[in-house]
Every structure is written in C-alpha cells, then in structure tokens.
Design a protein around this motif. Structure first.
Motif, PDB file in Angstrom:
ATOM      1  N   PHE A 281      28.214  20.089 -31.793  1.00 59.73           N
ATOM      2  CA  PHE A 281      28.257  19.752 -33.224  1.00 59.73           C
ATOM      3  C   PHE A 281      29.592  19.119 -33.606  1.00 59.73           C
ATOM      4  CE2 PHE A 281      29.619  21.078 -37.464  1.00 59.73           C
ATOM      5  CZ  PHE A 281      28.655  20.454 -38.241  1.00 59.73           C
ATOM      6  N   ILE A 282      30.689  19.684 -33.112  1.00 61.90           N
ATOM      7  CA  ILE A 282      32.020  19.211 -33.507  1.00 61.90           C
ATOM      8  C   ILE A 282      32.375  17.903 -32.820  1.00 61.90           C
ATOM      9  CG2 ILE A 282      34.504  19.746 -33.496  1.00 61.90           C
ATOM     10  CD1 ILE A 282      32.933  21.413 -35.482  1.00 61.90           C
ATOM     11  N   PHE A 283      32.185  17.839 -31.500  1.00 59.96           N
ATOM     12  CA  PHE A 283      32.763  16.741 -30.728  1.00 59.96           C
ATOM     13  C   PHE A 283      31.777  15.643 -30.321  1.00 59.96           C
ATOM     14  CE2 PHE A 283      35.587  20.367 -29.933  1.00 59.96           C
ATOM     15  CZ  PHE A 283      36.779  19.809 -30.370  1.00 59.96           C
ATOM     16  N   ILE A 284      30.492  15.906 -30.371  1.00 57.24           N
ATOM     17  CA  ILE A 284      29.516  14.888 -29.965  1.00 57.24           C
ATOM     18  C   ILE A 284      28.724  14.381 -31.165  1.00 57.24           C
ATOM     19  CG2 ILE A 284      27.525  14.403 -28.494  1.00 57.24           C
ATOM     20  CD1 ILE A 284      28.602  16.477 -26.528  1.00 57.24           C
ATOM     21  N   LYS A 285      28.071  15.302 -31.856  1.00 59.23           N
ATOM     22  CA  LYS A 285      27.264  14.896 -33.012  1.00 59.23           C
ATOM     23  C   LYS A 285      28.128  14.224 -34.073  1.00 59.23           C
ATOM     24  CE  LYS A 285      24.067  16.765 -36.484  1.00 59.23           C
ATOM     25  NZ  LYS A 285      23.019  15.758 -36.227  1.00 59.23           N
ATOM     26  N   GLN A 343      24.579  20.523 -44.263  1.00 60.06           N
ATOM     27  CA  GLN A 343      25.481  21.670 -44.279  1.00 60.06           C
ATOM     28  C   GLN A 343      24.755  22.968 -43.936  1.00 60.06           C
ATOM     29  OE1 GLN A 343      27.921  22.018 -47.750  1.00 60.06           O
ATOM     30  NE2 GLN A 343      29.327  20.443 -47.045  1.00 60.06           N
ATOM     31  N   LYS A 344      23.499  23.086 -44.355  1.00 62.51           N
ATOM     32  CA  LYS A 344      22.745  24.298 -44.041  1.00 62.51           C
ATOM     33  C   LYS A 344      22.545  24.449 -42.538  1.00 62.51           C
ATOM     34  CE  LYS A 344      20.279  24.589 -48.455  1.00 62.51           C
ATOM     35  NZ  LYS A 344      18.975  24.480 -49.145  1.00 62.51           N
ATOM     36  N   LEU A 345      22.416  23.316 -41.839  1.00 63.17           N
ATOM     37  CA  LEU A 345      22.227  23.353 -40.394  1.00 63.17           C
ATOM     38  C   LEU A 345      23.509  23.745 -39.657  1.00 63.17           C
ATOM     39  CD1 LEU A 345      20.051  20.137 -39.910  1.00 63.17           C
ATOM     40  CD2 LEU A 345      19.282  22.519 -39.948  1.00 63.17           C
ATOM     41  N   ILE A 346      24.652  23.640 -40.344  1.00 62.57           N
ATOM     42  CA  ILE A 346      25.931  23.994 -39.716  1.00 62.57           C
ATOM     43  C   ILE A 346      25.943  25.455 -39.283  1.00 62.57           C
ATOM     44  CG2 ILE A 346      28.402  24.291 -40.171  1.00 62.57           C
ATOM     45  CD1 ILE A 346      28.223  21.880 -42.012  1.00 62.57           C
ATOM     46  N   LEU A 348      23.813  27.290 -37.891  1.00 65.86           N
ATOM     47  CA  LEU A 348      23.147  27.615 -36.628  1.00 65.86           C
ATOM     48  C   LEU A 348      24.110  27.617 -35.433  1.00 65.86           C
ATOM     49  CD1 LEU A 348      19.750  25.723 -37.120  1.00 65.86           C
ATOM     50  CD2 LEU A 348      20.252  28.157 -37.432  1.00 65.86           C
ATOM     51  N   PRO A 349      24.872  26.544 -35.183  1.00 68.65           N
ATOM     52  CA  PRO A 349      25.815  26.593 -34.061  1.00 68.65           C
ATOM     53  C   PRO A 349      26.904  27.649 -34.242  1.00 68.65           C
ATOM     54  CG  PRO A 349      26.145  24.595 -35.351  1.00 68.65           C
ATOM     55  CD  PRO A 349      24.872  25.213 -35.831  1.00 68.65           C
ATOM     56  N   ILE A 355      27.918  35.096 -32.113  1.00 72.58           N
ATOM     57  CA  ILE A 355      27.228  36.091 -31.282  1.00 72.58           C
ATOM     58  C   ILE A 355      27.913  36.187 -29.923  1.00 72.58           C
ATOM     59  CG2 ILE A 355      25.092  36.583 -30.022  1.00 72.58           C
ATOM     60  CD1 ILE A 355      23.567  35.409 -32.424  1.00 72.58           C
ATOM     61  N   SER A 356      28.181  35.020 -29.337  1.00 71.97           N
ATOM     62  CA  SER A 356      28.867  34.997 -28.046  1.00 71.97           C
ATOM     63  C   SER A 356      30.274  35.557 -28.158  1.00 71.97           C
ATOM     64  CB  SER A 356      28.924  33.563 -27.509  1.00 71.97           C
ATOM     65  OG  SER A 356      29.575  33.510 -26.262  1.00 71.97           O
ATOM     66  N   ALA A 357      30.995  35.159 -29.213  1.00 73.51           N
ATOM     67  CA  ALA A 357      32.384  35.592 -29.394  1.00 73.51           C
ATOM     68  C   ALA A 357      32.490  37.100 -29.525  1.00 73.51           C
ATOM     69  CB  ALA A 357      32.992  34.912 -30.617  1.00 73.51           C
ATOM     70  N   VAL A 358      31.620  37.693 -30.327  1.00 76.63           N
ATOM     71  CA  VAL A 358      31.656  39.152 -30.522  1.00 76.63           C
ATOM     72  C   VAL A 358      31.370  39.872 -29.210  1.00 76.63           C
ATOM     73  CG1 VAL A 358      30.514  41.097 -31.646  1.00 76.63           C
ATOM     74  CG2 VAL A 358      31.115  39.069 -32.978  1.00 76.63           C
ATOM     75  N   PHE A 359      30.388  39.366 -28.448  1.00 76.58           N
ATOM     76  CA  PHE A 359      30.090  39.982 -27.152  1.00 76.58           C
ATOM     77  C   PHE A 359      31.302  39.900 -26.220  1.00 76.58           C
ATOM     78  CE2 PHE A 359      28.896  39.614 -22.707  1.00 76.58           C
ATOM     79  CZ  PHE A 359      28.119  40.749 -22.527  1.00 76.58           C
TER      80      PHE A 359
END
Length: 480
Positions: A281-285, A343-346, A348-349, A355-359
């Motif tokens: 999302f940040i670097f490609i899209k 902005q609403k789709l933001i 999702l990523p 989720i990954s960070a907390v784990f």
C-alpha cells in the motif's frame, strides 16, 4: 462533540490503554547481555567522577551514567525496575510527541492516528523498549522530537536557543540524536515552514553543531576506544542497510525466521504475509506519491537518522532511531488520499500489520523474559555451589567455554551473556560479593573442559582469584 474528540485522538487513547500492559511486560524482564555492562547498570563510583561526565570509551552519555548512579543507591530495589519503567514511559512520551508533530505538520486525523499506532506497536521498537539499556535511545528520541517541535513552533533567536539546547540534551543521551540538527530544518523546509534561504542557513547551523561535537571529542579529556565492529566496511554497510529496511517496514517474527533453534518457517511466513499489504500500500500502490516534496524530504531524513548506525553497527535496537520518521512517511501517504472510499480501504493493510505486530511483540517479549530468567537461574546456581564449597569470595575468575548456541539480538542470548559474565551473581547478592570479576573465554572442543579445569587450578595456585567459575552453557562448576 465528545465522539468527535475521541475520533480525533483514538490513537492516543489506545496507547494510554495499552501502557499498563507494556509496563507489566517490561518490568518482568531481567537484565541480559549489554544490560549488565551499560552505564545505566548500577554504578558505585563517586557521583562527581570524570567518567560520569566526560567522554568514556567512545561514548559521552552523562545521563546514562547519572541514572546508573541513581539505581546504584539501592540496586536490589531499583534495578532493573526503574530502568524498565522509565524506558516504557519514554516510549509513550515519544508516541504522544509524534502525534503532536503529525498534527503540527497538518496530516489528516486518520494519518495521525495510524502513524502513531505504527510507531507504538512496531516490532522495531522492541529491542529498545524491552532492554534495560534502551534508556539512551528512548530519551534521545524524546528530546529530539521536542527540539523539532520547538523549531517548528517558535520564531526569532529564541527558536534557535531552544532548538539547539534540546538537540544538545538529546545528544547527551545518545550521539545519534545529533542527526536531528539536520532533520528539523529539512522537515521545516519540505512542509513549507521556512523558505530556501532560512533552510540553507539553519542546515549550516546544524552541520556546525555536529562539527563542534566532534571537535569536543578530540579536544576535551577523553579515553577514545573504538571497538573493531564499529569500523565500517562496504559489505557490512549493505548488510546493515538491508536489516534496517526489514526491521523498519515489516512486522516479521525474526525469532522464527533467523534463530535456528526456534525456527518456525510457518510462523515467519505468516507474519511476513500479514506485513506485505502495508508495504504494498505504501510503496507500490502509492509509489507516485513519493514525487511529493514532503515525502522526498522525509525519506532523506529517515536515511540521515539511521546513517550513524548503518555505517558503524546496526542491530534491531537501532531501528528505533528512524522509526518516528518512518511513521511520518506513512502519515503523509495516507493524507494524500483524499477520497473517503479509498481511505476506508486503508484500514485493511493496517489491521493485518497490527495483528502481525502484536503477535511478534508478545513472542519476542517472551523470548526476552526467558533469556533474563536463564541469567537469574545461573546466578542462583553459582551462589549455591560457591557457598557449599567456600566462604563468599571477594574475587572470582570466570572461565567461559565458548557457546555454540546462536544468539539473536537481545531476545535470544546465549547463557553466558544472560549470566552477564558473573554480574548476575553480584545483583543476586545485592552487590555484596564478589567485588572483583574477570572473565576468559576458551574455544569449545573435546578437551575444553580439561583445559578449563587446568586454567582454574592455575588461577587458584597463583592466587589470582579466591575461586573460579567454569561456565559451560547453563552449567556452573566451582573451583576453589
């Protein structure tokens, strides 16, 4: 009105709600590895000593040294409790300051909140926030952010006095904070707080401050001792640059990926996949967004912030130096998206990333906890065996049989590092004994145990120490 206010600062509300959990988790971790030898570990030297306020080794960190003196007043109670509390609270302060800075730069409320949560939860903060000696990196960041906010908010000669004062304070916490003498003018220019003439002038002031710092190192009384691993090389720089990219932008479980005894490729791949949508999302899209002057400036600032570490030595702890800038980059990308549907789709990523960070945060916290526990158990074993064999010794020689067990940063350390080369015993005895520690590491081979016993006996015969501890992985053998 109240709901509108909550929507504006929900990132800060989440941070405040999570702070008690951060405190409980960090307080349970015991010192390991560098924690035992850093300047923030208990110091019993007189308060007014040259090592406390002047250059020592290749550092000038009087705040670390003063903190070491404070915990040394009552080490059994204050160490590492006070260290961990101050590091976590420093991270919270940095998070709030980042939010204020994002608002100052007129980023959207969505951008401010998501950038704030990215900074607060990113695994890139773990090696700093979970470590006793993360105090210097944390507060260098706090004072540097205050300096930048002062620079952006004030005018006239007062701006320069306050800005340079806080940069100096940040630098006395850790040297890499000097880079913010360059970062603040760049941010001000690319966000249109100053014109080109002022930018050039202030950049020269920042460069002058950096030169003055290095002149002070050369001219003031110091004991400069550069460790070999700090000497730059092309190969190491490329490797460190890759580590910087990976640890800054991906919430990957590095223990499952890189630590061979704990390797679990399923978990590593799962956390990597959860991180990819945000990177995409940040670097490609939104790749075209990086033609924006603000993003170009922030990318330059990010590289400047981590440059001292990439060109010397880079570990996961040093990711923290550029993490606030990375969060601002994310914030600017989000702000540039004006369409509400987009902005609403933001979310999702970001949800996948969090989720990954907390784990990863929980997993690496648990590994740190286990490493600290190993050091405590080894210390208790050494105390028990020593008192069974002899009276409490004043001096101890420690012979370490080289460990073939791999380490990973400050999370998965080898037992002898967790043991702190005997310093864990000093802590368990409230620094009553032993008062002198010396250590030697010997190669592990088929004869290593015999070699260690011979060296131990020779040390005792020559009366170089009252007793010897042979460290073989988690086992301690006492020779008197």
């Amino acid at each position: 009105m109240q709901n509108s206010r909550c929507q504006l600062i929900y990132g800060i509300i989440i941070v405040i709600l999570l702070t008690p959990l951060f405190l409980v988790g960090a307080i349970s971790i015991l010192p390991t590895f560098d924690d035992w030898t850093s300047l923030v570990s208990p110091s019993f030297e007189p308060f007014f000593s040259k090592e406390r306020f002047l250059f020592f080794g290749y550092h000038w960190r009087p705040f670390d040294s003063i903190f070491g003196y404070i915990v040394g007043l009552n080490p059994q109670t204050l160490f590492p409790l006070l260290n961990h509390i101050c590091v976590v609270l420093g991270h919270v302060c940095s998070t709030i300051l980042l939010f204020i800075l994002a608002r100052k730069l007129q980023l959207s409320k969505l951008a401010c909140n998501l950038a704030t949560l990215f900074f607060f939860l990113s695994p890139g903060m773990l090696a700093t926030v979970l470590a006793v000696d993360g105090l210097n990196q944390t507060y260098a960041n706090v004072w540097a952010l205050i300096a930048t906010l002062s620079y952006l908010s004030m005018s006239g000669w007062k701006k320069y006095v306050v800005w340079l004062f806080f940069i100096f304070i940040a630098t006395l916490c850790k040297e890499n904070a000097l880079m913010w003498a360059l970062i603040a003018p760049i941010i001000a220019y690319v966000f249109d707080f100053t014109n080109r003439t002022t930018f050039r002038k202030d950049l020269l002031i920042g460069i002058g401050l950096i030169i003055a710092y290095f002149l002070a190192i050369l001219l003031f009384p110091s004991n400069i001792d550069i460790h070999p691993e700090y000497v730059p090389s092309i190969g190491k720089t490329f490797k460190d640059f890759f580590k910087f990219l990976l640890s800054t932008w991906f919430a990957v479980d590095f223990v499952s990926l890189l630590h061979q005894p704990s390797r679990n490729l399923i978990i590593a791949i799962a956390t990597l996949l959860l991180s990819l949508p945000l990177v995409y999302f940040i670097f490609i899209k939104n790749f075209k967004s990086f033609s924006d002057k603000r993003l170009i400036g922030l990318v330059i600032c990010l590289l400047i912030a981590v440059a001292p570490h990439i060109f010397t030595v880079f570990s996961m702890m040093h990711t923290y130096a550029g993490l606030a800038i990375a969060a601002l980059i994310i914030g600017v990308v989000i702000t540039k998206l004006n369409h509400s549907k987009t902005q609403k789709l933001i979310y999702l990523p970001f949800i996948a990333y969090f989720i990954s960070a907390v784990f990863v945060d929980v997993h690496l916290w648990h590994e740190s906890y286990k490493s600290g526990l190993v050091g405590k158990q080894m210390a208790q074993q050494a105390i028990e065996k020593t008192l069974q064999a002899t009276a409490a010794p004043n001096s101890v020689e420690i012979i370490i049989i080289e460990d073939d067990y791999p380490r990973l940063s400050s999370f998965c350390v080898i037992p002898s590092d967790a043991f702190g080369w005997g310093r864990a015993v000093q802590h368990e005895t409230n620094y009553q004994w032993p008062t002198q520690l010396n250590d030697t590491t010997i190669e592990r081979n088929n004869q290593s145990k015999e070699t260690a016993l011979k060296l131990a006996q020779q040390t005792i015969n020559e009366k170089k120490a009252d007793c010897v501890w042979i460290v073989d992985k988690k086992e301690i053998e006492v020779v008197k």
